[in-house]
Motif scaffolding. Structure first.
Motif, PDB file in Angstrom:
ATOM      1  N   MET A 290      -2.677 -10.634   1.411  1.00 22.54           N
ATOM      2  CA  MET A 290      -1.871 -10.627   0.185  1.00 22.54           C
ATOM      3  C   MET A 290      -1.172 -11.973   0.025  1.00 22.54           C
ATOM      4  O   MET A 290      -0.154 -12.214   0.662  1.00 22.54           O
TER       5      MET A 290
ATOM      6  N   ASN B  75       2.270   8.930  -6.204  1.00 23.17           N
ATOM      7  CA  ASN B  75       1.984   8.100  -7.375  1.00 23.17           C
ATOM      8  C   ASN B  75       0.716   8.577  -8.092  1.00 23.17           C
ATOM      9  O   ASN B  75       0.673   8.654  -9.320  1.00 23.17           O
TER      10      ASN B  75
ATOM     11  N   SER C 108       3.832   7.599  -0.502  1.00 25.44           N
ATOM     12  CA  SER C 108       4.173   6.961  -1.779  1.00 25.44           C
ATOM     13  C   SER C 108       2.981   6.954  -2.735  1.00 25.44           C
ATOM     14  O   SER C 108       3.108   7.301  -3.909  1.00 25.44           O
TER      15      SER C 108
ATOM     16  N   LEU D  25      12.452  -7.226  -0.439  1.00 21.46           N
ATOM     17  CA  LEU D  25      12.190  -5.814  -0.131  1.00 21.46           C
ATOM     18  C   LEU D  25      13.406  -5.160   0.510  1.00 21.46           C
ATOM     19  O   LEU D  25      14.094  -5.773   1.324  1.00 21.46           O
ATOM     20  N   PHE D  26      13.610  -3.918   0.157  1.00 21.82           N
ATOM     21  CA  PHE D  26      14.657  -3.109   0.772  1.00 21.82           C
ATOM     22  C   PHE D  26      14.074  -1.746   1.124  1.00 21.82           C
ATOM     23  O   PHE D  26      13.199  -1.251   0.426  1.00 21.82           O
ATOM     24  N   GLY D  27      14.589  -1.167   2.190  1.00 21.38           N
ATOM     25  CA  GLY D  27      14.103   0.162   2.546  1.00 21.38           C
ATOM     26  C   GLY D  27      15.105   0.845   3.441  1.00 21.38           C
ATOM     27  O   GLY D  27      15.883   0.176   4.138  1.00 21.38           O
ATOM     28  N   THR D  28      15.111   2.160   3.414  1.00 20.43           N
ATOM     29  CA  THR D  28      16.034   2.896   4.274  1.00 20.43           C
ATOM     30  C   THR D  28      15.228   3.809   5.189  1.00 20.43           C
ATOM     31  O   THR D  28      14.458   3.324   6.008  1.00 20.43           O
TER      32      THR D  28
ATOM     33  N   LEU E  82       8.604   0.372   1.510  1.00 24.49           N
ATOM     34  CA  LEU E  82       8.962  -0.286   2.767  1.00 24.49           C
ATOM     35  C   LEU E  82       9.412   0.718   3.815  1.00 24.49           C
ATOM     36  O   LEU E  82       9.102   0.584   4.997  1.00 24.49           O
ATOM     37  N   TYR E  83      10.137   1.750   3.406  1.00 26.22           N
ATOM     38  CA  TYR E  83      10.685   2.644   4.436  1.00 26.22           C
ATOM     39  C   TYR E  83       9.613   3.409   5.194  1.00 26.22           C
ATOM     40  O   TYR E  83       9.822   3.809   6.338  1.00 26.22           O
TER      41      TYR E  83
ATOM     42  N   ALA F 256      11.553  -1.485  -3.223  1.00 23.36           N
ATOM     43  CA  ALA F 256      11.010  -0.875  -2.008  1.00 23.36           C
ATOM     44  C   ALA F 256       9.491  -0.963  -1.975  1.00 23.36           C
ATOM     45  O   ALA F 256       8.876  -0.635  -0.960  1.00 23.36           O
ATOM     46  N   THR F 257       8.872  -1.396  -3.063  1.00 22.24           N
ATOM     47  CA  THR F 257       7.408  -1.401  -3.178  1.00 22.24           C
ATOM     48  C   THR F 257       6.824  -2.622  -2.463  1.00 22.24           C
ATOM     49  O   THR F 257       6.951  -3.751  -2.950  1.00 22.24           O
ATOM     50  N   VAL F 258       6.173  -2.389  -1.340  1.00 18.24           N
ATOM     51  CA  VAL F 258       5.770  -3.476  -0.442  1.00 18.24           C
ATOM     52  C   VAL F 258       4.939  -4.573  -1.130  1.00 18.24           C
ATOM     53  O   VAL F 258       5.262  -5.753  -1.007  1.00 18.24           O
ATOM     54  N   PRO F 259       3.870  -4.226  -1.852  1.00 20.23           N
ATOM     55  CA  PRO F 259       3.045  -5.325  -2.385  1.00 20.23           C
ATOM     56  C   PRO F 259       3.775  -6.158  -3.441  1.00 20.23           C
ATOM     57  O   PRO F 259       3.314  -7.252  -3.774  1.00 20.23           O
TER      58      PRO F 259
ATOM     59  N   ASN G 255       6.466  -7.596  -2.916  1.00 20.08           N
ATOM     60  CA  ASN G 255       6.895  -8.784  -2.169  1.00 20.08           C
ATOM     61  C   ASN G 255       5.717  -9.714  -1.954  1.00 20.08           C
ATOM     62  O   ASN G 255       5.793 -10.910  -2.195  1.00 20.08           O
TER      63      ASN G 255
ATOM     64  N   ARG H 150       9.534  -8.381   9.943  1.00 23.45           N
ATOM     65  CA  ARG H 150      10.245  -7.114  10.079  1.00 23.45           C
ATOM     66  C   ARG H 150       9.700  -6.229  11.191  1.00 23.45           C
ATOM     67  O   ARG H 150      10.314  -5.214  11.512  1.00 23.45           O
TER      68      ARG H 150
ATOM     69  N   ALA I 201       3.878   0.563 -11.035  1.00 21.94           N
ATOM     70  CA  ALA I 201       4.871   0.396  -9.971  1.00 21.94           C
ATOM     71  C   ALA I 201       5.102  -1.077  -9.667  1.00 21.94           C
ATOM     72  O   ALA I 201       6.242  -1.530  -9.517  1.00 21.94           O
ATOM     73  N   LEU I 202       4.018  -1.835  -9.598  1.00 21.31           N
ATOM     74  CA  LEU I 202       4.140  -3.251  -9.234  1.00 21.31           C
ATOM     75  C   LEU I 202       4.745  -4.059 -10.371  1.00 21.31           C
ATOM     76  O   LEU I 202       5.592  -4.928 -10.155  1.00 21.31           O
TER      77      LEU I 202
ATOM     78  N   LEU J 130       8.070   3.415  -7.010  1.00 27.48           N
ATOM     79  CA  LEU J 130       6.611   3.538  -6.817  1.00 27.48           C
ATOM     80  C   LEU J 130       6.079   4.955  -6.984  1.00 27.48           C
ATOM     81  O   LEU J 130       5.086   5.180  -7.671  1.00 27.48           O
ATOM     82  N   ARG J 131       6.733   5.917  -6.400  1.00 27.18           N
ATOM     83  CA  ARG J 131       6.118   7.240  -6.342  1.00 27.18           C
ATOM     84  C   ARG J 131       5.964   7.911  -7.705  1.00 27.18           C
ATOM     85  O   ARG J 131       5.044   8.699  -7.910  1.00 27.18           O
TER      86      ARG J 131
ATOM     87  N   THR K  68       2.714   0.999  -0.547  1.00 31.88           N
ATOM     88  CA  THR K  68       3.629   2.046  -0.099  1.00 31.88           C
ATOM     89  C   THR K  68       5.052   1.519  -0.183  1.00 31.88           C
ATOM     90  O   THR K  68       5.272   0.371  -0.547  1.00 31.88           O
TER      91      THR K  68
END
Lengths: 459, 459
Positions: free
Chosen positions: B1, B136, B132, A202-205, B20-21, A190-193, A195, B84, A174-175, A165-166, B18
């Protein structure tokens, strides 16, 4: 469309999301009463040196765009205000909608230069107007899916997650990049929208800032692990191996409360070397189940190198390089007139000549489904291979519901598995054979003869 | 959404645009009650080899994003559905808005590695969440403006037009690229909504398809010239020089009706060679006023070569290479925590270490305004150079109206003119001097000492 001067992000839809020359040409067609049936095809002329195949993507967005095509009131007002168009022409656009037929390659299909990904047959003004946005949609997702498929190959069976995304080129990129990379085999994003819109996992750390806002790294790890059952701790903020030892100590303490450390992430330095050392520390500390996740400027070349070294990395985050297709950030993707009013047409510009006429791509496979070669021929030249272009819109109507993304993803996987192994490799190889059938060659000669006649009087 | 599964193009706004993290970290901050004042800075770590300077861009979109930040109802619902996050955390976001301060470089400012383009001071959850999308927005426009500025230099005083919609990475990229390239000195764009949204001048010619739908090239030229007073005829569909001769014949005929041929466009082959031959044909035919416009795979390197050869081209269309910044499709652009709860912070990851603390950039110029060097220092270390970071948002409120794009464009031009000539050249050169001031170095040592203490107990 209000003139905002400088602020805000424009909305990315509407019939006027196009190049000015499309409108200028439409005005000229209108004045001449030219609106015959035009056939355009969208294809990639050549592969970048770093690609052996492409993965067709973006079709669902293209179908949505075409079937929703209308001129909004604010767009009509802009046409008037611009002073470039006659009132009669602008009024003629009041009933604008897409009424044509579209054949396309299914998303996830492996494809090659000169093969149409999309074939539009529609009244001239419609087929012309949609050129810019159709290219914009299909080009980018095909670009990303083709790059992402390489990363999936390079990572062998390890999951690859989109972190793009960034540094993607805007939010739409990004989407759509999250979508195209998932189609091509990424495990998620990792990009929320992405999903919310596309149902992509979605994955994130965690970010380095999470470590930094805590006065102590161990304290940060503990706070995060207690807040997130599905936690991945970032271990490279200060000293990667020291952090791994803290993770071991913490894990023993948290186990009492039933909390596990699921994974650690390494984001800098020599990822292979750090991964080996961290793996040893975790294993020695009894954390054999704790996975190692790596990120940081990764692309298919680095993934392949890490895999080749047998690095103990369990998953990868790949961002910038896929979202921007960094080693080949564009494809030579075009939308060209092939037929107008029943006559085949061809552009002969130097190094940019095209095969004329309405076409079909036939694919030939061996007994186990492996690709042998493709044949590019005229739509009228029926062959016994598998026809890759199939109808998706007829008379302006979508003729099937959207293909669920997970289904397209499974199809894409089988497509890539059916490729000759040399084409799946990271380095270049002998190109896949796309034969130009004799009927298409014959038509090309015929069109050249007639065009030469039509254009010779001046010489 | 709503989950759309696969179709359509998602809307590109909202608080959940944004990674997810960011949300995961916010949940952990919430549970610990951590929401102290966080200072983040957005900057580029290093220049790509093909760049000597950057042009800051995207600020107006960033300001709009920050001041509009709210959690929509459908986003809140998504947070619940995702499973989550805790209900208490989700409810805590009901009043989410940006309440912090922002300092920034004005759009069009020439800038260099490690210099903050943006400095955010806000409660932790706000400052973290926006990472994010801020990256972007600022990354992409800065990337494009920096590339476009090179094209403007290379084209000397010839106008350069953005033709990038079709191969930009999505529609938002196309529109923001039109804006960033215009900011950096392009004369305009072909992307229609960029006029409607940003007021950018529009330019357009014709496509090869226009020629091809007519049975005769000359007939196509005449139809277009009669429909468009401000016409540019595309002469390379079949045979460029033959087409130029047709233009001459046509021009004499149309002159009777008061119609001029304003320009021709060459889009393929050896542009320099064709331009010379076409110029000779037009001149010999009395069309000295008819301009030659060139396009086709152009970038600053080709523009410079054409200009160096004294090619008689009057204007350029540049698309793909600027919209994707093809030779350097991303910048090493990051958003890093510099201070939390009054204490300076620093990341020390290998090759990714940052200078800590809240900073300012001072620029020193000579008597004629030419850039001498910059100093990166702490915000508290007041110097007598020109401070490049100035307030744009205070306590969540925009403190000035948007800078009109044309005004930013004029400012950008003076910025680039003030650069040392070597930095304006296409090839690499000795980097511009950005000095790290002693107070900043001292703080860095101090932070390292305290962080080492905080992280040593485990070793």
């Amino acid at each position: 469309m209000p003139i905002n001067d400088t602020a805000g992000v424009p909305s990315c839809d509407g019939a006027l999301l196009t190049d000015l020359y499309e409108l200028t040409m439409l005005q000229a067609y209108f004045e001449r009463g030219m609106n015959g049936l035009a056939v355009f095809e969208l294809f990639v002329r050549t592969l970048p040196p770093q690609r052996n195949f492409l993965v067709a993507a973006g079709l669902e967005q293209a179908i949505e765009y075409l079937t929703a095509l209308r001129l909004r009131d604010d767009e009509r007002d802009w046409l008037h205000r611009s002073g470039r168009f006659t009132p009669a022409f602008i009024e003629s656009l009041a009933d604008l909608h897409f009424s044509g037929d579209v054949l396309a390659m299914s998303e996830g299909t492996v494809c090659f230069p000169n093969e149409p990904l999309l074939q539009i047959a529609a009244p001239l003004r419609e087929a012309q107007l949609v050129e810019s946005r159709l290219l914009n949609l299909i080009h980018y997702q095909t670009l990303v899916a083709s790059k992402a498929a390489r990363c999936v190959q390079a990572a062998a069976n390890k999951p690859v997650i989109d972190f793009g995304l960034r540094r993607a080129h805007g939010a739409e990129a990004a989407l759509l990049s999250a979508r195209a990379s998932y189609l091509a085999g990424f495990a998620g994003t990792a990009t929320v929208p992405a999903n919310a819109w596309f149902g992509i996992p979605l994955f994130g750390t965690m970010a380095h800032s999470f470590i930094q806002v805590h006065d102590d790294e161990l304290d940060a790890f503990e706070a995060f692990a207690r807040a997130q059952a599905n936690n991945t701790l970032l271990v490279d903020t200060y000293d990667t191996e020291a952090a791994a030892r803290k993770v071991v100590a913490l894990a023993h303490r948290l186990r009492i409360d039933g909390i596990e450390i699921r994974a650690v992430r390494i984001d800098s330095g020599d990822l292979g070397e750090h991964a080996r050392r961290v793996r040893a520390i975790l294993d020695a500390g009894g954390l054999r189940q704790t996975q190692i996740f790596a990120s940081g400027n990764l692309d298919e070349y680095r993934l392949e190198a890490l895999q080749r070294q047998g690095t103990p990395i369990d998953g990868y985050g790949v961002g910038t390089h896929v979202g921007t297709s960094a080693d080949a950030p564009y494809l030579d993707c075009v939308y060209k007139l092939q037929e107008y009013a029943g006559r085949a047409r061809r552009k002969r510009s130097e190094h940019k000549a095209t095969w004329p006429g309405r076409k079909q791509v036939y694919r030939y496979v061996d007994g186990s489904g492996h690709l042998l070669h493709d044949v590019l021929t005229l739509a009228t030249d029926q062959q016994d291979g598998m026809a890759l272009l199939t109808p998706v819109i007829t008379a302006g109507q979508r003729i099937r519901p959207p293909v669920p993304l997970d289904q397209a993803r499974v199809y894409c996987k089988t497509q890539i598995e059916a490729l000759p192994a040399a084409l799946r490799a990271m380095n270049g190889t002998r190109p896949y054979a796309v034969t130009i059938a004799e009927p298409l060659r014959a038509l090309t000669r015929e069109v050249d003869r007639s065009t030469t006649r039509a254009t010779t009087p001046d010489r």
